[in-house]
Write a protein that holds these residues in place. Structure first.
Motif, mmCIF file in Angstrom:
data_model
loop_
_atom_site.group_PDB
_atom_site.id
_atom_site.type_symbol
_atom_site.label_atom_id
_atom_site.label_comp_id
_atom_site.label_asym_id
_atom_site.label_seq_id
_atom_site.Cartn_x
_atom_site.Cartn_y
_atom_site.Cartn_z
ATOM 1 N N LEU A 1 1.755 21.524 68.669
ATOM 2 C CA LEU A 1 2.408 21.578 67.361
ATOM 3 C C LEU A 1 1.918 20.455 66.454
ATOM 4 N N GLU A 2 1.721 19.279 67.023
ATOM 5 C CA GLU A 2 1.230 18.144 66.246
ATOM 6 C C GLU A 2 -0.197 18.396 65.743
ATOM 7 N N LYS B 1 11.712 23.327 67.296
ATOM 8 C CA LYS B 1 10.606 22.699 66.568
ATOM 9 C C LYS B 1 9.567 23.730 66.137
ATOM 10 N N ILE B 2 9.301 24.705 67.000
ATOM 11 C CA ILE B 2 8.377 25.779 66.637
ATOM 12 C C ILE B 2 8.913 26.547 65.437
ATOM 13 N N ALA C 1 8.809 24.553 62.206
ATOM 14 C CA ALA C 1 7.456 24.440 61.668
ATOM 15 C C ALA C 1 7.052 25.686 60.888
ATOM 16 N N TYR D 1 6.477 28.735 62.233
ATOM 17 C CA TYR D 1 5.623 29.664 62.961
ATOM 18 C C TYR D 1 6.430 30.862 63.455
#
Length: 253
Positions: free
Chosen positions: A75-76, A104-105, A108, A110
């Motif tokens: 992800l980073e 977190k996905i 972001a 996505y």
């Protein structure tokens, strides 16, 4: 033997409208969920494999079914390279264990696809077992992450006509891939990079893994992204690739 068909945008829209009523009528079978219609044709359900386009567009996808060490670095890397579109097919049992990473996905931006609940070969199951796993995975992803996926990638990427029909009846669109997929074997960073960069063509669906078993993917990914960018490729969503694509049928043995 697997049969994979790629649908274009106009075809998808046509069949989406045609199937909404039928899926509504069958929705009592899964009354506890809100399902998005899959795309079917007179020839049967179809799985998206790649698009026949001229523009340098490709869809980047990841599978996750185990571990918590590789997903965050990936992800980073995607953030560092300003990759705005990618799809993560996650096992719902993994999502239960790692709701923070799933969040977190999602944060972001996505796309999150369903990769089943039990990581088993659907081709070895009866339809009732497939439906039970689809129902459980869909329910868990909604419960854990507030997500209702519309795309499904069978565990192990293993499917046949029976699986496609079951997934279609459930209301998902099945997504396969056309490039990559061997990074989980850890063949070496150079090999992973070469496998993707030398084989990607306009319209391809790229598969990499973000499970802990894929120990070299996070090292290969920056090189892959730089190479594709230098070649003029744009990483787009599956939805855009499907909409832009032209119909193609390909048999995979």
């Amino acid at each position: 033997m697997r049969h994979i068909w790629v649908l274009n945008g106009k075809t998808l829209k046509y069949y989406a409208l045609a199937t909404v009523a039928a899926l509504f009528a069958a929705s009592f079978l899964y009354a506890s969920q809100a399902y998005i219609p899959a795309f079917s044709t007179d020839e049967g359900p179809r799985a998206f494999h790649r698009a026949e386009i001229d523009e340098k567009k490709a869809a980047l996808t990841f599978n996750i079914s185990w571990g918590d060490k590789r997903a965050l670095p990936i992800l980073e890397i995607l953030a560092d390279h300003k990759v705005e579109e990618a799809t993560f097919f996650v096992s719902a049992s993994w999502a239960e264990r790692h709701p923070d990473i799933l969040e977190k996905i999602n944060e972001a931006g996505y796309t999150i696809g369903n990769h089943g609940y039990q990581y088993e070969h659907y081709t070895e199951w009866e339809e009732s077992e497939m439906m039970r796993d689809l129902n459980e995975s869909h329910r868990k992803l909604k419960e854990v992450g507030g997500i209702e996926p519309v795309y499904f990638r069978p565990p192990h990427g293993d499917f046949d006509e029976r699986v496609l029909q079951a997934v279609d009846r459930f209301g998902y669109s099945t997504i396969h891939w056309s490039v990559g997929g061997s990074d989980w074997k850890n063949p070496g960073v150079e090999t992973i990079v070469k496998d993707i960069t030398e084989n990607t063509e306009p319209g391809d669906v790229i598969l990499l893994h973000a499970s802990d078993s894929a120990k070299q993917t996070h090292k290969a990914l920056p090189v892959i992204l730089n190479d594709l960018s230098e070649k003029g490729y744009q990483l787009v969503s599956l939805e855009e690739l499907i909409t832009d694509g032209e119909a193609k049928t390909q048999e995979i043995k």
